[in-house]
Each structure stands twice: as structure tokens, then as C-alpha cells.
Design a protein around this motif. Structure first.
Motif, PDB file in Angstrom:
ATOM      1  N   ALA A   1     -11.637  11.481   3.203  1.00  0.00           N
ATOM      2  CA  ALA A   1     -11.900  12.604   2.261  1.00  0.00           C
ATOM      3  C   ALA A   1     -11.990  11.584   0.819  1.00  0.00           C
ATOM      4  CB  ALA A   1     -11.100  13.684   1.975  1.00  0.00           C
ATOM      5  N   ALA A   2     -11.547  10.234   0.991  1.00  0.00           N
ATOM      6  CA  ALA A   2     -11.263   9.762  -0.336  1.00  0.00           C
ATOM      7  C   ALA A   2     -12.186   8.285  -0.182  1.00  0.00           C
ATOM      8  CB  ALA A   2      -9.953   9.179  -0.467  1.00  0.00           C
ATOM      9  N   PRO A   3     -13.447   8.270  -0.182  1.00  0.00           N
ATOM     10  CA  PRO A   3     -14.257   7.058  -0.147  1.00  0.00           C
ATOM     11  C   PRO A   3     -13.947   6.303  -1.336  1.00  0.00           C
ATOM     12  CG  PRO A   3     -15.712   8.852  -0.949  1.00  0.00           C
ATOM     13  CD  PRO A   3     -14.198   9.383  -0.808  1.00  0.00           C
ATOM     14  N   GLY A   4     -14.547   5.085  -0.948  1.00  0.00           N
ATOM     15  CA  GLY A   4     -14.590   3.900  -2.135  1.00  0.00           C
ATOM     16  C   GLY A   4     -13.039   3.560  -2.833  1.00  0.00           C
ATOM     17  N   LEU A   5     -12.321   3.678  -1.687  1.00  0.00           N
ATOM     18  CA  LEU A   5     -10.878   2.981  -2.501  1.00  0.00           C
ATOM     19  C   LEU A   5     -10.838   1.697  -2.192  1.00  0.00           C
ATOM     20  CD1 LEU A   5      -8.534   5.513  -0.352  1.00  0.00           C
ATOM     21  CD2 LEU A   5      -9.184   5.672  -2.862  1.00  0.00           C
ATOM     22  N   THR A   6     -10.155   0.813  -3.013  1.00  0.00           N
ATOM     23  CA  THR A   6      -9.941  -0.632  -3.022  1.00  0.00           C
ATOM     24  C   THR A   6      -9.180  -0.836  -1.331  1.00  0.00           C
ATOM     25  OG1 THR A   6      -7.872  -0.640  -3.990  1.00  0.00           O
ATOM     26  CG2 THR A   6      -9.808  -0.743  -5.056  1.00  0.00           C
ATOM     27  N   ASP A   7      -8.904  -1.772  -1.018  1.00  0.00           N
ATOM     28  CA  ASP A   7      -8.510  -2.096   0.144  1.00  0.00           C
ATOM     29  C   ASP A   7      -6.831  -1.954  -0.122  1.00  0.00           C
ATOM     30  OD1 ASP A   7     -10.280  -4.950   1.433  1.00  0.00           O
ATOM     31  OD2 ASP A   7     -10.437  -2.792   1.565  1.00  0.00           O
ATOM     32  N   ALA A   8      -6.062  -2.606  -1.396  1.00  0.00           N
ATOM     33  CA  ALA A   8      -5.037  -2.507  -1.371  1.00  0.00           C
ATOM     34  C   ALA A   8      -4.666  -0.810  -1.522  1.00  0.00           C
ATOM     35  CB  ALA A   8      -4.570  -3.287  -2.820  1.00  0.00           C
ATOM     36  N   PHE A   9      -5.495  -0.147  -2.216  1.00  0.00           N
ATOM     37  CA  PHE A   9      -5.158   1.515  -2.287  1.00  0.00           C
ATOM     38  C   PHE A   9      -5.001   1.965  -1.193  1.00  0.00           C
ATOM     39  CE2 PHE A   9      -4.321   4.851  -5.077  1.00  0.00           C
ATOM     40  CZ  PHE A   9      -4.941   5.807  -4.831  1.00  0.00           C
ATOM     41  N   ARG A  10      -6.078   1.668  -0.346  1.00  0.00           N
ATOM     42  CA  ARG A  10      -6.023   2.289   1.019  1.00  0.00           C
ATOM     43  C   ARG A  10      -4.804   1.725   1.830  1.00  0.00           C
ATOM     44  NH1 ARG A  10     -10.261   4.696   2.569  1.00  0.00           N
ATOM     45  NH2 ARG A  10     -10.930   5.073   4.685  1.00  0.00           N
ATOM     46  N   ASP A  11      -4.516   0.843   1.738  1.00  0.00           N
ATOM     47  CA  ASP A  11      -3.332   0.233   2.378  1.00  0.00           C
ATOM     48  C   ASP A  11      -2.046   1.200   2.021  1.00  0.00           C
ATOM     49  OD1 ASP A  11      -0.792  -2.108   2.110  1.00  0.00           O
ATOM     50  OD2 ASP A  11      -1.644  -1.767   4.027  1.00  0.00           O
ATOM     51  N   ARG A  12      -1.806   1.436   0.558  1.00  0.00           N
ATOM     52  CA  ARG A  12      -0.878   2.090   0.227  1.00  0.00           C
ATOM     53  C   ARG A  12      -0.777   3.600   0.673  1.00  0.00           C
ATOM     54  NH1 ARG A  12      -1.619  -0.849  -4.850  1.00  0.00           N
ATOM     55  NH2 ARG A  12      -2.747   1.139  -5.788  1.00  0.00           N
ATOM     56  N   LEU A  13      -2.073   4.170   0.916  1.00  0.00           N
ATOM     57  CA  LEU A  13      -2.097   5.377   1.374  1.00  0.00           C
ATOM     58  C   LEU A  13      -1.944   5.674   2.900  1.00  0.00           C
ATOM     59  CD1 LEU A  13      -5.286   7.178  -0.185  1.00  0.00           C
ATOM     60  CD2 LEU A  13      -2.984   7.489  -0.828  1.00  0.00           C
ATOM     61  N   THR A  14      -2.099   4.682   3.577  1.00  0.00           N
ATOM     62  CA  THR A  14      -2.189   4.713   4.925  1.00  0.00           C
ATOM     63  C   THR A  14      -0.998   4.941   5.496  1.00  0.00           C
ATOM     64  OG1 THR A  14      -4.237   3.375   4.932  1.00  0.00           O
ATOM     65  CG2 THR A  14      -3.060   3.734   7.123  1.00  0.00           C
ATOM     66  N   LEU A  15      -0.639   6.022   6.515  1.00  0.00           N
ATOM     67  CA  LEU A  15       0.638   5.889   7.285  1.00  0.00           C
ATOM     68  C   LEU A  15       0.144   5.493   8.714  1.00  0.00           C
ATOM     69  CD1 LEU A  15       1.726   9.713   6.815  1.00  0.00           C
ATOM     70  CD2 LEU A  15       2.661   7.593   6.123  1.00  0.00           C
ATOM     71  N   THR A  16       0.975   4.661   9.440  1.00  0.00           N
ATOM     72  CA  THR A  16       1.068   4.212  10.883  1.00  0.00           C
ATOM     73  C   THR A  16       2.356   4.817  11.382  1.00  0.00           C
ATOM     74  OG1 THR A  16       2.331   2.511  10.077  1.00  0.00           O
ATOM     75  CG2 THR A  16       0.001   2.025   9.736  1.00  0.00           C
ATOM     76  N   PRO A  17       2.229   4.735  12.831  1.00  0.00           N
ATOM     77  CA  PRO A  17       3.391   5.081  13.651  1.00  0.00           C
ATOM     78  C   PRO A  17       4.457   4.271  12.836  1.00  0.00           C
ATOM     79  CG  PRO A  17       1.501   4.715  15.166  1.00  0.00           C
ATOM     80  CD  PRO A  17       0.981   4.410  13.689  1.00  0.00           C
ATOM     81  N   ALA A  18       4.482   2.941  12.606  1.00  0.00           N
ATOM     82  CA  ALA A  18       5.557   2.075  12.119  1.00  0.00           C
ATOM     83  C   ALA A  18       6.199   2.592  10.894  1.00  0.00           C
ATOM     84  CB  ALA A  18       5.067   0.791  12.135  1.00  0.00           C
ATOM     85  N   ARG A  19       5.111   3.117  10.058  1.00  0.00           N
ATOM     86  CA  ARG A  19       5.683   3.506   8.744  1.00  0.00           C
ATOM     87  C   ARG A  19       6.225   4.934   8.631  1.00  0.00           C
ATOM     88  NH1 ARG A  19       0.499   1.398   4.428  1.00  0.00           N
ATOM     89  NH2 ARG A  19       1.234  -0.649   4.741  1.00  0.00           N
ATOM     90  N   ILE A  20       5.729   5.517   9.772  1.00  0.00           N
ATOM     91  CA  ILE A  20       6.547   7.035  10.058  1.00  0.00           C
ATOM     92  C   ILE A  20       7.965   6.917  10.542  1.00  0.00           C
ATOM     93  CG2 ILE A  20       6.519   9.129  11.573  1.00  0.00           C
ATOM     94  CD1 ILE A  20       3.214   8.871  11.051  1.00  0.00           C
ATOM     95  N   GLU A  21       8.117   5.690  11.311  1.00  0.00           N
ATOM     96  CA  GLU A  21       9.285   5.395  11.901  1.00  0.00           C
ATOM     97  C   GLU A  21      10.184   4.931  10.773  1.00  0.00           C
ATOM     98  OE1 GLU A  21      10.879   6.203  14.604  1.00  0.00           O
ATOM     99  OE2 GLU A  21      12.594   4.925  14.015  1.00  0.00           O
ATOM    100  N   ALA A  22       9.674   4.158   9.936  1.00  0.00           N
ATOM    101  CA  ALA A  22      10.476   3.775   8.690  1.00  0.00           C
ATOM    102  C   ALA A  22      10.850   4.716   7.836  1.00  0.00           C
ATOM    103  CB  ALA A  22       9.459   2.701   8.035  1.00  0.00           C
ATOM    104  N   MET A  23      10.055   5.714   7.609  1.00  0.00           N
ATOM    105  CA  MET A  23      10.357   6.861   6.778  1.00  0.00           C
ATOM    106  C   MET A  23      11.436   7.634   7.577  1.00  0.00           C
ATOM    107  SD  MET A  23       7.439   9.495   5.474  1.00  0.00           S
ATOM    108  CE  MET A  23       6.085   9.183   6.536  1.00  0.00           C
TER     109      MET A  23
END
Lengths: 423, 423
Positions: free
Chosen positions: A64-86
Motif C-alpha cells: 500500500a506504500a509505493p515509492g519508498l526509498t530502499d532504506a525506508f522500505r528496509d526499515r518497514l519490512t518484517l522478516t521471520p528473523a526480525r520477528i524472532e528478534a522482536m
């Protein structure tokens, strides 16, 4: 809908949420440590169990959020690893010593009164943050551990992710028998809700903004509620004339390049003229090899030709990038004067083998953190032994430096008597 | 002169004063304890030597302010005894332990870093007060002792008195070799100067308002600078069913009537239904003999006929007078609910011989000070052993309860390493 009506609507929503939070705060403030620990463990389990749902919500946010910079997209993204870290993060906070009820000091008066200063939660915290959905869990954990209720308002781009994470926190609260209103997320992405949070004196006790300079500045300008200011981290490393050269090289490389985007990253190198001719070229070479660029004053450029010239604006810039401002100085007083002019009272370090020089430097700065012979990147709650932090405070009141669970508490006095009256 | 021009003029004056204060703060923050002590002693000597001049300035203030109430006139008036008390007050503050540089805690990390949390002055304090000219000396002493610079803005009716007192403080600073800008008084009585103080974020670190509810409210509404809130002292004394009756009588008489105009005076009596029939008539009689009047709920009026009926508004009133609101309650939870609804989080006391009840009460309130078997009038910096206080803080951040020299400090970290870098 007219702007006024939207604002009124948001104000009403905030009022309802804050009152529920205030009531929940009365309960979590008095919740036994094992109950809060159980809630955090149950929330961690929920995060792991709901990984698929979390990833799906996050995917919807990203789509739903087009046009994001790569860095911003990266900060927004959840991955299984990041969920485990949470989830691990929640468990780490759960394992911290409980800060509530600590007897901070105790003394007996000549009239026999025993006075105790006791740590107590602040009450209701308003967390306003950008980008990273995991802050929903991290901040909620720190607030709950310290007996506070929290209202979380993240960026609108991560609303679905934050809501899904919040559901896990609520599952944890339910499992432990704690009120669900202890952890709330903003029910609307409307910016008017933020404005209402900032003006909720008496309902919200502390606002913690976490994000870019724009967010923090807006919050500081609008807020009537006290704000835990986390301003710029324009940190300095000062290589003194009596520095051990090998130590200076290793510390500076770490202080600048370990991670350039953290607030504790060194942004300006100050180096004594006495040691610069031999050491500066080596420092520049070390950093260049790590991908760093430079903005240097004339004296530095004389020693290492080819560096880009620095302006005053450069010395006032928090790069958050692989760029280092460089200035050659004549001794501690000059270094202190530069820091006083350009610094943000965050973190400064001196590298020297001369103890008297170190003391003079540490005493001469006003920053929240001063280091002798260590990297500025140690300005971090985990590194301080606080377990986790909600941010770094750069204001002067209440808390300075890394803000962990202890700093999310205030105190009160218990006075134990045997019938004393005051003359 | 146009209002805008006056405001700009006041803003300019404040800017100049605050910048000078900020610079002086850098010096007084680092001034050795004996130097600050010498300044306070010299200021005390100056007060005594200039008694005639102080009285003359005060007489001029009193003459220029017609139509004052007796109470107001009394607060404004300086006498040789009050000047001597001011001088003694300076000497008492001088004798306090110096709070600057205290090591609040110290610990060593697994990587060998030694971390110290060290007390440091806040910086520049803005003191806004009404009526009593002696606050000029008292507040200046506390700020100087804690290594802060201060800008004092008293009531316009006492401008000449405050200026004359200020001259004595400056004489003290000069004698000790400290910068005169460490203690300044507002150069204009114009209210626009106060407004400028309240908005001076970055120049003034803390605003301390001291005066009536109107002043404090206005300050809290307008200030962008953090405020040490000293709101109402709507204090409660709760006589529990297991109270020792003689102790209850002596404590209540002191808590209400020792001095009715202090913020720690008890304004509402809560008394358990179990003990009220026998004890309440005695308490009422004790207080009536001391000149107290009452506003009582129906149950109290059944036990002691003839008392004026209390409204909810009465329970929400800080009397600051010889009036006591009275309510009969059914146990601790009811007492806590009443305090939660009507209290100002200032000071509450329970009288009981039942330790479990005392613990439940103390744990159940959120107030800055909770007392067991002692008078609420002990909420005072001197009684706490702080030596002196600049006021009682009722907010939740930074400081709660009596604010002495230690509370006028913040802290910073010194981290001592041997070359550590962060992984």
C-alpha cells in the motif's frame, strides 16, 4: 469532513484511550514482577505463533506504500528473523530486574522519622515513532516492565503491521490477567490524534518521540506534555596529543564506522596539532578503506592533501552516514570550545594516556555521556547494562543518556513515623 | 509604546540576560565548593551590613503600593528580623553538603568499561515568584549552591526590595570571584519579560513558579521551558479503624492547624466508620478549640450534629485556612478512591497501628509523599533533611516532593575505558 470535526473526533478518541490507559496504569503500576514477566513471555510466544499473520499484514503495508526509498522500505519490512528478534527482545526485557519499588535511598531524621525514596512508574507514556514496526513491541515491553501504560502511535505506513504486533501484546496481557488498555495503539492514522496526544496534560505523563529530526522537532514545538527529548547525536571524538596511536585508530574506526546511522556515531574528529602530522594520515587511510568520506579544515588538508574543505555548516551536521568532519585543534580548551559551539550535548570521547587531560575534558563538557579511551558507540542502553532502551535523552531534566526501564520511573517518598508532629 | 514593541524589547532583554546566565552557569557549575560557600557568606554579610538600605527600599515599595490587604502587606514587608533570617538562611545553605559532582552510582561492565553516573547542575533556572522579597535571597542561594545560574522575577510590588537584595547577592559573587550574571533579577517589571522567560527553550533549563494558583496555572499554560510544577496541596489525613486515638488527635491537630497556609496542611479528614463514633467528636472538639471550622458529609454530621454540610466542591478545595473537610469512609479502598478522585498527588497520611493497613495505604496512593503515623506538615525540605527547599514538586518527572539542592541537579555519565570498541 471539516478539519475541526476531524480534530474533535481525534481528540475524543485520544481522551477515551488516555483515560483507559490511566486506569490500566493504576493496575500495572502495582502488578507483581512475575505477572509482568508472564505477560511479556506470553506476548513473545504470540509473536512467534502468529508469524504468518504478521508477515501478511506487513506485506499489505508494503504494497500500500509505493515509492519508498530502499532504506525506508528496509526499515518497514518484517522478516521471520526480525520477528524472532522482536520476540527475543521481549524475553530479554522480561529478564531484567524489576525497577518498580526499588528503595533509592533511606534515612532517619533526628526526630525518628524514617524517610524512604522509592521508585514508582511514571504512569502513562505516549510513544510517537516512525518507520520501524518493531518499536511497537520494544517500547511496549519497556513500558510494561517499568509498570507504565503506553499509547503507541507509529508511522501510518506501518499501521497494519503495528496493529498485528499489538494484538500479540494484548494476548500477552490477557494471559497474565493484566488490563488490555495497558498497551494501546492509536486507533486512527490521523495526524490530529498525535496533536491530541501532545496536548494531553494530566492524561499522558511523558511523550517519547523516536524518529527523524523532523518528527522530534514537531513534537518538541507542539507538546504541552513533558517530552523525553532525543535530539541530534552530533558526537565528537577528540584525539589528544598524548593518545596511544594504535588505540586512537581502533577507537575512531569503531566510533565512526561500526554503524553510521546510530546517534552515537562520531560525526566530527578533533585532533591535537601536536599529534596530527603523524597520526592523521593513518586515521584518514583507515577510514577511507572502510568507505568513509571527509570534510576537513585547512590545517587537516595541509597534512592530508585532497580532502574536501569543511564549512561551519559541516561541523554542525549530524551525518548519519559515512562522512566525517575533521578539525585540527590546539589542546583541550580548543576542543571544548568547538564542542560547546557545535555539539548537541549527546556523547563525546577523548583518547589519551594523560589522566589529567582526560579529567579536564570530561569535566569540561556538559554532554550526557563522556568517554575516556572508548568508542562513542557505547552510548546505548544495552551497552550500559540497562538491558534495552527506549531512546537516548539529550535534554537536561529527568533522564540523560540511554533511557531504560529505570529511567521510565519516577519516585515518591514513604515517611514512617511513630506519632511525630512538627514543631 | 505599541504592545509588540514592548514584547520585542522584553524578549531582547531576556535574551541578553539568559545568554549571560548561560555563560555564568558554565563557570558556577565548575566552581569549587569553598568558593560557592564564600560567596554565600559574603552575601549574608552584605545583607546585614545593608539593613538600612534594604528597609528603605522596602518602605518605598510599600508606599508605592496602596490598597494592599493586610496579609499581602505582611508578606511584602521586610523587618530587621526578616533580614537577619534571610542572612541566616544563606549561611544554612552554605553549610549544606555540595551536591555537584556526587557519584550517584558506579558499575563495571563485562568488557571492563567503568560507568559512573555523576550529579551535575541543571544549568540556568528561571524563578518566577510573588510577594515575598526574601525569595530573592533564598532561591538564589539554592541555585548557586547547586551550581546553577538563576534569573529571578519577583512581583512588581517588591521590585525595589528585590533589587536591593540582589545587590547583596552580587556583592557575595564578586567577593568570591564568581560571575555576577550567575544571579540576575528581571531588569523590567513588564509582564512580557515573564512571557519571554517561559519561551526561552535552550536558554533557560527549568522554570520554577512559586506563588498562588493563578501564577502557577498561567506559567504551566504558557511555558515551553520545563516547569517544576508546584500545584495544589490538597492533602488528606486518614484515620484508620486501628488508629491509636491519642496519636490520631495529636497528629490531626498538627496536620491541620500547625500552619493552615502551607501546602502540607491537611485539608480533608477521612475517618473509618468503625472508629468515627467514638473518635470523631473528640477530633472535632480538639480542632474547634483551635479555631477550625468544618465541612462534613452526612455520616459525620450524624455523629457530630451541627456541622456544615460538605459538597463535592468542598472536597476538591485546598482551604489554606482553618477549615477542614470531613468524610466518613468504609476502609482503605474507600479512602484511596476518595484521594484518587479529589487529591492533588501532594501528601497523604494514614494513622493506624495496623502495619498491613499502612502498607496497603502507602502502596495505594500515587502522591509524592505518603506518611504513616506522622503529620502531613512534615512535607518540607528542612524536615526532610534537605536543608532548604525551592518548593514542593507535584508533577511526576525529574523531582517529586521537596526540591532542595540535590533536586536542582541532573546527571551525566563518565565512561572510563582502556581502548574498548563495540562489537
Amino acid at each position: 469532513m471539516a478539519v475541526n470535526a476531524i480534530a474533535q473526533d481525534a481528540a475524543r478518541l485520544l481522551d477515551t484511550a488516555a483515560r483507559a490507559a490511566r486506569e490500566a496504569a493504576g493496575t500495572v503500576a502495582r502488578a507483581p514482577a512475575p505477572v509482568k514477566t508472564a505477560a511479556l513471555h506470553a506476548a513473545a510466544a504470540a509473536l512467534r505463533a502468529r508469524t504468518e499473520a504478521l508477515l501478511a499484514a506487513n506485506a499489505a503495508d508494503l504494497e500500500a506504500a509505493p515509492g519508498l526509498t530502499d532504506a525506508f522500505r528496509d526499515r518497514l519490512t518484517l522478516t521471520p528473523a526480525r520477528i524472532e528478534a522482536m520476540a527475543k527482545g521481549l524475553e530479554e526485557v522480561a529478564a531484567l530486574p524489576d525497577p518498580v519499588g526499588r528503595v533509592l535511598s533511606e534515612w532517619t531524621r533526628p526526630n525518628g522519622l524514617v524517610i524512604r525514596r522509592i521508585a514508582q512508574p511514571l504512569g502513562v507514556i505516549g510513544m510517537i515513532f516512525e518507520s520501524r514496526p518493531n518499536v511497537t513491541a520494544d517500547a511496549a515491553a519497556l513500558c510494561l516492565k517499568s509498570g507504565n501504560a503506553v499509547i503507541l502511535r507509529g508511522g501510518s505506513e506501518s499501521l497494519r503491521s503495528a496493529t498485528a504486533i499489538h494484538a500479540c501484546m494484548v494476548e500477552g496481557l490477557r494471559a497474565a490477567g493484566l488490563p488490555e488498555a495497558a498497551v494501546q495503539v492509536a486507533p486512527t492514522a490521523d495526524r490530529a490524534f498525535v496533536g491530541a496526544m501532545l496536548r494531553a496534560s494530566g492524561l499522558i505523563d511523558l511523550i517519547v518521540p523516536r524518529g527523524g529530526k523532523g518528527l522530534v522537532t514537531r513534537v518538541l514545538e507542539e507538546a504541552r506534555v513533558p517530552v523525553l527529548a532525543h535530539a541530534e547525536g552530533l558526537c565528537h571524538t577528540y584525539i589528544h596529543a598524548a593518545a596511544d596511536p594504535a588505540m586512537a585508530r581502533s577507537i575512531l574506526a569503531n566510533a565512526k564506522m561500526r554503524r553510521t546511522g546510530v546517534c552515537g556515531a562520531t560525526e566530527t574528529l578533533l585532533i591535537d596539532a601536536a599529534i596530527a602530522p603523524t597520526l592523521l594520515p593513518l586515521l584518514i587511510e583507515d577510514l577511507r578503506a572502510l568507505g568513509c568520506d571527509f570534510r576537513a579544515d585547512d590545517r587537516a588538508r595541509t597534512i592530508v592533501p585532497g580532502l574536501t574543505a569543511a564549512t561551519d555548516q559541516d561541523f554542525a551536521t549530524e551525518w548519519l552516514d559515512a562522512i566525517l568532519a575533521v578539525k585540527v585543534v590546539d589542546g583541550i580548551d580548543a576542543a571544548l570550545a568547538h564542542i560547546r559551539r557545535f555539539g548537541s550535548e549527546h556523547t563525546e570521547a577523548i583518547v589519551t594516556q594523560d589522566e589529567a587531560a582526560a579529567r579536564a575534558f570530561l569535566d569540561g563538557i556538559d554532554s550526557a555521556v563522556g568517554l575516556w579511551n572508548a568508542s562513542t558507540q557505547f552510548c546505548d542502553g544495552g551497552e550500559f547494562g540497562f538491558g534495552a532502551e527506549i531512546g537516548i535523552a539529550t535534554g537536561r531534566l529527568h533522564a540523560r543518556g540511554p533511557v531504560g526501564v529505570e529511567q521510565l520511573c519516577t519516585y515518591r517518598y514513604h515517611v514512617i513515623g511513630t506519632g511525630q508532629t512538627r514543631p
